[in-house]
Design an enzyme around this catalytic site. Structure first.
Site, mmCIF file in Angstrom:
data_model
loop_
_atom_site.group_PDB
_atom_site.id
_atom_site.type_symbol
_atom_site.label_atom_id
_atom_site.label_comp_id
_atom_site.label_asym_id
_atom_site.label_seq_id
_atom_site.Cartn_x
_atom_site.Cartn_y
_atom_site.Cartn_z
ATOM 1 N N LYS A 266 0.867 -1.182 0.000
ATOM 2 C CA LYS A 266 0.000 0.000 0.000
ATOM 3 C C LYS A 266 0.900 1.227 0.000
ATOM 4 O O LYS A 266 1.879 1.289 0.750
ATOM 5 C CB LYS A 266 -0.926 -0.002 1.224
ATOM 6 N N ASP A 271 -2.535 10.022 4.204
ATOM 7 C CA ASP A 271 -3.946 9.676 4.284
ATOM 8 C C ASP A 271 -4.679 10.655 5.197
ATOM 9 O O ASP A 271 -4.697 10.499 6.407
ATOM 10 C CB ASP A 271 -4.113 8.233 4.800
ATOM 11 N N LYS A 278 -10.313 12.581 8.325
ATOM 12 C CA LYS A 278 -9.957 12.013 9.632
ATOM 13 C C LYS A 278 -9.990 13.110 10.696
ATOM 14 O O LYS A 278 -9.699 14.263 10.401
ATOM 15 C CB LYS A 278 -8.536 11.454 9.573
ATOM 16 N N ASP A 289 1.329 5.934 5.892
ATOM 17 C CA ASP A 289 0.399 5.090 5.147
ATOM 18 C C ASP A 289 0.988 4.502 3.859
ATOM 19 O O ASP A 289 0.293 3.860 3.086
ATOM 20 C CB ASP A 289 -0.898 5.864 4.866
ATOM 21 N N ASP A 348 -12.103 7.369 3.343
ATOM 22 C CA ASP A 348 -10.975 7.007 4.207
ATOM 23 C C ASP A 348 -10.635 5.521 4.112
ATOM 24 O O ASP A 348 -9.581 5.093 4.570
ATOM 25 C CB ASP A 348 -11.294 7.396 5.658
ATOM 26 N N GLU A 350 -9.469 3.998 1.661
ATOM 27 C CA GLU A 350 -8.890 4.194 0.333
ATOM 28 C C GLU A 350 -7.855 3.134 -0.037
ATOM 29 O O GLU A 350 -7.636 2.860 -1.207
ATOM 30 C CB GLU A 350 -8.239 5.591 0.249
ATOM 31 N N ARG A 352 -7.733 -0.140 0.250
ATOM 32 C CA ARG A 352 -8.263 -1.300 -0.477
ATOM 33 C C ARG A 352 -8.627 -0.932 -1.922
ATOM 34 O O ARG A 352 -8.572 -1.777 -2.806
ATOM 35 C CB ARG A 352 -9.456 -1.867 0.291
HETATM 36 N N1 BES Z 1 -4.610 4.214 6.734
HETATM 37 C C1 BES Z 1 -5.790 3.904 7.453
HETATM 38 C C2 BES Z 1 -5.588 2.792 8.484
HETATM 39 C C3 BES Z 1 -4.630 3.099 9.606
HETATM 40 C C4 BES Z 1 -5.102 3.541 10.820
HETATM 41 C C5 BES Z 1 -3.267 2.886 9.455
HETATM 42 C C6 BES Z 1 -4.222 3.817 11.854
HETATM 43 C C7 BES Z 1 -2.389 3.143 10.492
HETATM 44 C C8 BES Z 1 -2.868 3.605 11.691
HETATM 45 C C9 BES Z 1 -6.896 3.456 6.494
HETATM 46 O O1 BES Z 1 -6.859 4.020 5.236
HETATM 47 C C10 BES Z 1 -8.190 3.851 7.113
HETATM 48 O O2 BES Z 1 -8.389 5.023 7.306
HETATM 49 N N2 BES Z 1 -9.020 2.876 7.410
HETATM 50 C C11 BES Z 1 -10.290 3.116 8.008
HETATM 51 C C12 BES Z 1 -11.294 2.236 7.334
HETATM 52 C C13 BES Z 1 -12.724 2.546 7.695
HETATM 53 C C14 BES Z 1 -13.134 3.900 7.140
HETATM 54 C C15 BES Z 1 -13.611 1.457 7.124
HETATM 55 C C16 BES Z 1 -10.180 2.774 9.486
HETATM 56 O O3 BES Z 1 -9.524 1.790 9.821
HETATM 57 O O4 BES Z 1 -10.750 3.490 10.296
HETATM 58 ZN ZN ZN Z 2 -4.956 4.620 4.586
HETATM 59 ZN ZN ZN Z 3 -7.831 5.923 5.158
#
Ligand code: BES
Ligand code: ZN
Ligand code: ZN
Length: 497
Positions: A266, A271, A278, A289, A348, A350, A352
């Site tokens: 990734k 992000d 966020k 990220d 968010d 993103e 996947r």
């Molecule tokens: N990059 C984040 C996941 C992340 C969170 C990485 C904390 C490192 C530390 C990812 O893109 C994300 O924001 N995921 C969301 C998904 C949700 C919106 C379904 C999450 O995990 O909250």
């Molecule tokens: Zn992310």
């Molecule tokens: Zn994200």
């Protein structure tokens, strides 16, 4: 950078600012070099260890200061219980040594080769672990600091026999390479996102290819090429940013006719969450990220030198996830490279969406296995905490191989299920899939989403959201910031094939 070297000799005869010996937890006395040093100092180390109730616990250390003789300091490091001894105990012992020597501003430190005696490790494995621990402990991201971190001049590892020196030398080389792979990844993650745009990741891939003198090739697909390929996932995510997206494909050619694998990372260089912005606190570490791609690049930075026998494809789709008037909106639909449509309900989620394209591209290389590394979900951190990565796989043998490689590297993974019953949660009213799936099991549903893009190819997904960035010290040799997590596991795995 400190110089690490091997020397045949007797520890008790060395000139040094500090000698380093070890002890197992609960051991009655000393063996090997520690015993010789203790005897040379008339039993001083045993005496002080007793007086101070030194336990020998992993990570513990006791500084002994002889009043006579040329050596002013002896550091006694604990290796933990002998039956739980492994490479990780050596990394920790080496890290504790470097930390102590640095705090004392020492120049020349002379150590035993931990674990090659009673520990039962081969001199090669022991030395690899020692160098990894020492190098990674020495690391600090001080690029933007006026006052740079100091380091020691030299760490000399002394062994008794010339043959052991020879065996350990191979481990020294491996240790340096493995550590450099992780350090390469740490530097990429630590670099602020302002200087680590998708184009910067492209430049690193090209540098690595150039330095390999033809052993690594790299292909770069820019926006126009991505449009032609129908890479609607990465394009959708990149849409809100001023930074151009790229898909990068590096290829290392091992022995012909052998297996091939793809490692996919990734690569979201920042992000923000996009329009599904966020909260401020969650955004603070989001330069991390792209840690998946950093692990891939870290491994590739050493692959030409380590020469695994497989063909290795390194693939990442790099983009920045930003809100703007051009950004993808919740409810918009993107078409991924394999033709599947994705309703983007939360911008968010993103990672996947970009991986949909990079995994599709990976499958088209027809590899025998795909491993992806992604800082994919906060949910994985809720499940496994900050230090343990999730592993999901459609191929039990591949999962086992990766778990074994990770154990050798001292990186922690725990398998999570690709639970079929949760697949319907990804159904969309308007597209083939939606990119979020309700409140529970977020790491699993993200894994299930990715599975839609790997077809029948044996595949493992490593959710490294927790361990890729240390907000507090993770272990003796991983203090703060990018950890380089995954790079050493990848190299152990590639070398085992
Ligand atoms: N990059 C984040 C996941 C992340 C969170 C990485 C904390 C490192 C530390 C990812 O893109 C994300 O924001 N995921 C969301 C998904 C949700 C919106 C379904 C999450 O995990 O909250
Ligand atoms: Zn992310
Ligand atoms: Zn994200």
């Amino acid at each position: 950078m400190m110089e690490i070297s091997l020397l045949k000799g007797r520890l008790e005869e060395q000139k040094a600012d500090m000698l380093v010996v070890n002890m197992f937890e609960g051991a009655k006395g000393f063996g090997g070099a520690a015993k010789a040093v203790d005897e040379a100092f008339d039993g001083l180390i045993v005496k002080i260890a007793k007086e101070e109730s030194f336990s020998g616990e992993r990570g513990s250390a006791l500084l002994v200061r002889p009043h006579e003789g040329s050596v002013r300091r002896i550091l006694l490091v604990g290796l933990g219980k002998q039956d739980a001894f492994n490479e990780e105990a050596v990394r920790v012992a080496a890290a504790v040594t470097v930390e102590k020597a640095r705090a004392l501003k020492l120049k020349r430190v002379v150590s035993v080769l931990h674990g090659a005696g009673n520990g039962g490790l081969s001199p090669k494995r022991a030395m690899q672990a020692l160098v990894e621990g020492a190098r990674l402990a020495e690391y600090g991201f001080d690029k933007y600091k006026s006052k740079k971190n100091g380091t020691i001049d030299s760490l000399v590892v002394v062994v008794r026999q010339a043959r052991t020196v020879q065996q350990a030398e191979a481990g020294q080389e491996l240790g340096e390479r493995f550590a450099q792979a992780a350090i390469y990844a740490r530097d990429l993650v630590n670099e602020p996102a302002a200087h680590m745009h998708p184009a910067d990741l492209v430049a690193r891939a090209q540098e690595i290819a150039k330095a390999s003198r033809g052993k690594i090739r790299v292909r770069v697909f820019d926006r126009v090429a991505l449009e032609k390929m129908g890479a609607g996932g990465v394009l959708a995510v990149a849409q809100g940013s001023d930074a151009e997206p790229y898909l990068v494909h590096m290829t290392y050619r091992g022995a012909p006719g052998k297996k091939s694998v793809a490692i996919v990372g990734k690569a979201i260089t920042f992000d923000s969450g996009g329009l599904s912005l966020k909260p401020a606190d969650s955004m603070m570490t989001m330069k991390c990220d792209m840690a998946g791609a950093a692990a891939v690049l870290g491994a590739f930075s050493q692959i030409a030198a380590l020469k695994p026998k497989t063909v290795v494809h390194g693939i990442f789709a790099a983009a920045e996830n930003m809100p703007s008037g051009k950004a993808i909106r919740p409810g918009d639909v993107a078409r991924a490279m394999n033709g599947k449509t994705i309703e983007i309900l939360n911008t968010d989620a993103e990672g996947r969406v970009t991986l949909a394209d990079s995994l599709t591209y990976a499958v088209r290389q027809k590899p025998d296995a795909i491993v992806d590394l992604a800082t994919l979900t906060g949910a994985c951190m809720v499940a496994l905490g900050e230090e343990v990565s999730g592993l999901m796989s459609n191929a039990p043998k591949l999962a086992q191989d990766l778990l074994m490689a990770a154990a050798r590297a001292g990186e922690k993974f725990w398998e999570l299920p690709l639970e079929k019953n949760y697949k319907p949660l990804l159904k969309s009213e308007v597209a083939d899939l939606k990119n979020i799936a309700g409140k529970y099991g977020g790491a699993l549903t993200a894994g299930l989403f990715l599975e839609e893009f790997v077809g029948e190819t044996p595949w493992a997904h490593l959710d490294i959201a927790g361990p890729s960035f240390a907000e507090r010290p993770m272990n003796a040799y991983t203090k703060h910031g990018g950890t380089g997590f995954g790079a050493r596991t990848l190299l152990e795995w590639l070398r085992s094939m």
